[in-house]
Design a protein around this motif. Sequence first.
Motif, PDB file in Angstrom:
ATOM      1  N   VAL A 134       6.316  -2.514 -10.209  1.00 34.29           N
ATOM      2  CA  VAL A 134       6.374  -1.075 -10.499  1.00 34.29           C
ATOM      3  C   VAL A 134       5.688  -0.742 -11.822  1.00 34.29           C
ATOM      4  N   SER A 135       5.880  -1.584 -12.827  1.00 26.28           N
ATOM      5  CA  SER A 135       5.254  -1.312 -14.130  1.00 26.28           C
ATOM      6  C   SER A 135       3.734  -1.396 -14.039  1.00 26.28           C
ATOM      7  N   LEU A 136       3.209  -2.395 -13.350  1.00 27.88           N
ATOM      8  CA  LEU A 136       1.766  -2.563 -13.230  1.00 27.88           C
ATOM      9  C   LEU A 136       1.125  -1.453 -12.400  1.00 27.88           C
ATOM     10  N   VAL A 137       1.798  -1.074 -11.318  1.00 28.87           N
ATOM     11  CA  VAL A 137       1.262  -0.011 -10.458  1.00 28.87           C
ATOM     12  C   VAL A 137       1.344   1.343 -11.153  1.00 28.87           C
ATOM     13  N   SER A 138       2.417   1.590 -11.881  1.00 28.00           N
ATOM     14  CA  SER A 138       2.560   2.850 -12.617  1.00 28.00           C
ATOM     15  C   SER A 138       1.465   2.980 -13.671  1.00 28.00           C
ATOM     16  N   LEU A 139       1.128   1.870 -14.310  1.00 28.63           N
ATOM     17  CA  LEU A 139       0.054   1.887 -15.315  1.00 28.63           C
ATOM     18  C   LEU A 139      -1.275   2.255 -14.660  1.00 28.63           C
ATOM     19  N   THR A 140      -1.540   1.684 -13.492  1.00 28.01           N
ATOM     20  CA  THR A 140      -2.773   2.000 -12.764  1.00 28.01           C
ATOM     21  C   THR A 140      -2.825   3.479 -12.400  1.00 28.01           C
ATOM     22  N   ALA A 141      -1.709   3.996 -11.862  1.00 30.50           N
ATOM     23  CA  ALA A 141      -1.652   5.404 -11.469  1.00 30.50           C
ATOM     24  C   ALA A 141      -1.818   6.324 -12.676  1.00 30.50           C
ATOM     25  N   ALA A 142      -1.199   5.966 -13.799  1.00 30.04           N
ATOM     26  CA  ALA A 142      -1.283   6.788 -15.007  1.00 30.04           C
ATOM     27  C   ALA A 142      -2.717   6.860 -15.525  1.00 30.04           C
TER      28      ALA A 142
ATOM     29  N   LEU B 240       0.825  -1.201   0.000  1.00 28.09           N
ATOM     30  CA  LEU B 240       0.000   0.000   0.000  1.00 28.09           C
ATOM     31  C   LEU B 240       0.865   1.259   0.000  1.00 28.09           C
ATOM     32  N   LEU B 241       1.927   1.235   0.820  1.00 29.07           N
ATOM     33  CA  LEU B 241       2.834   2.380   0.899  1.00 29.07           C
ATOM     34  C   LEU B 241       3.571   2.579  -0.423  1.00 29.07           C
ATOM     35  N   ILE B 242       3.982   1.480  -1.046  1.00 33.45           N
ATOM     36  CA  ILE B 242       4.660   1.556  -2.345  1.00 33.45           C
ATOM     37  C   ILE B 242       3.772   2.266  -3.365  1.00 33.45           C
ATOM     38  N   GLY B 243       2.520   1.842  -3.450  1.00 26.68           N
ATOM     39  CA  GLY B 243       1.599   2.443  -4.396  1.00 26.68           C
ATOM     40  C   GLY B 243       1.288   3.894  -4.070  1.00 26.68           C
ATOM     41  N   LEU B 244       1.116   4.201  -2.781  1.00 27.16           N
ATOM     42  CA  LEU B 244       0.818   5.565  -2.357  1.00 27.16           C
ATOM     43  C   LEU B 244       1.913   6.533  -2.782  1.00 27.16           C
ATOM     44  N   ILE B 245       3.157   6.153  -2.526  1.00 26.07           N
ATOM     45  CA  ILE B 245       4.289   7.015  -2.854  1.00 26.07           C
ATOM     46  C   ILE B 245       4.472   7.131  -4.357  1.00 26.07           C
ATOM     47  N   LEU B 246       4.261   6.037  -5.078  1.00 23.15           N
ATOM     48  CA  LEU B 246       4.406   6.077  -6.535  1.00 23.15           C
ATOM     49  C   LEU B 246       3.346   6.969  -7.163  1.00 23.15           C
ATOM     50  N   GLY B 247       2.108   6.889  -6.675  1.00 21.74           N
ATOM     51  CA  GLY B 247       1.050   7.722  -7.215  1.00 21.74           C
ATOM     52  C   GLY B 247       1.215   9.187  -6.851  1.00 21.74           C
ATOM     53  N   LEU B 248       1.784   9.458  -5.675  1.00 22.82           N
ATOM     54  CA  LEU B 248       1.932  10.824  -5.191  1.00 22.82           C
ATOM     55  C   LEU B 248       3.140  11.531  -5.794  1.00 22.82           C
TER      56      LEU B 248
ATOM     57  N   ILE C  23      -2.461  -4.753  -4.539  1.00 25.37           N
ATOM     58  CA  ILE C  23      -2.565  -3.955  -3.313  1.00 25.37           C
ATOM     59  C   ILE C  23      -1.907  -2.589  -3.517  1.00 25.37           C
ATOM     60  N   ALA C  24      -0.748  -2.590  -4.175  1.00 18.02           N
ATOM     61  CA  ALA C  24      -0.045  -1.332  -4.437  1.00 18.02           C
ATOM     62  C   ALA C  24      -0.849  -0.430  -5.368  1.00 18.02           C
ATOM     63  N   ALA C  25      -1.608  -1.025  -6.280  1.00 20.16           N
ATOM     64  CA  ALA C  25      -2.430  -0.240  -7.205  1.00 20.16           C
ATOM     65  C   ALA C  25      -3.471   0.578  -6.446  1.00 20.16           C
ATOM     66  N   VAL C  26      -4.023  -0.004  -5.392  1.00 14.21           N
ATOM     67  CA  VAL C  26      -4.993   0.727  -4.560  1.00 14.21           C
ATOM     68  C   VAL C  26      -4.309   1.935  -3.920  1.00 14.21           C
ATOM     69  N   GLY C  27      -3.090   1.716  -3.424  1.00 14.34           N
ATOM     70  CA  GLY C  27      -2.337   2.812  -2.835  1.00 14.34           C
ATOM     71  C   GLY C  27      -2.027   3.911  -3.837  1.00 14.34           C
ATOM     72  N   SER C  28      -1.765   3.520  -5.084  1.00 11.63           N
ATOM     73  CA  SER C  28      -1.437   4.517  -6.116  1.00 11.63           C
ATOM     74  C   SER C  28      -2.627   5.419  -6.435  1.00 11.63           C
TER      75      SER C  28
END
Length: 248
Positions: A50-58, A10-18, A205-210
């Motif tokens: 990282v690639s999957l979470v970045s795609l979600t955030a984008a 969750l923290l990984i996704g939050l920081i990546l999205g922010l 889980i990281a995608a939710v954080g993002s």
Amino acid sequence: MSFGLIPAALLIGLILGLFGAGGGMLTVPALMMVGDMSVKEAVPMSLWVVSLVSLTAAIHQQVWKQLQYRLLIILGATGIAGSASGARIGAGMSESLQLAILAILILTVAVWTGFVRLENKVSTFRYIPAVLAGFAIGLLTGMLGVGGGFLLVPALIFLGIGHFPTAVGHSLMIIIANAAGGIISYSTVESVHIDIGLTLSVALIAAVGSIIGGILLKRLPAARLQKGFAILLIFLGGFIAWQSLSVT
């Protein structure tokens, strides 16, 4: 999956999205400490996450509305080439050297980011520096198993994108391209094996954080984001420097 990986993801996704950065830097040590993996196992898995979470955030941030496509193509293409080369170099490096290089880079960028002034505008970028920056960041992405955002955001600011959320949006897209290059290269290394189930679980889980991070990005002032980014890098750099000394 270890229970401790849930808040870490969750923290990984939050920081990546922010911040458009930090995902890979957090994913590698999280997988090592909480997931009980070696650097060689954590690095390729980190690229997938990282690639999957970045795609979600984008997608959530609708970054296509603010992209400079010429800059994106140059950084993306050179980043893929650099990432593929870096992955092969990283596969032959010692774990302690990988971590030491990563720590030095993070702390250097933290100091630079803390002092640079954002102009809150987007200006024309320079082609030759963009080509060199793209390849260098891609090389480090593949070699160290990070998304490259902690280098991309400062590089984008240097190249003319002085608006922090816009730099984050560009960073997310380039992270996807760079990580993809590393993934393709690692897929040809026979000694590298990835737990697909664990990777998808952490990424989900990281995608939710993002998504949460993307919401905060639109509401926080750029000056606070910049300072928060620099502080994050200082803590991460210090932690990874300590980790590099403990790896034998």
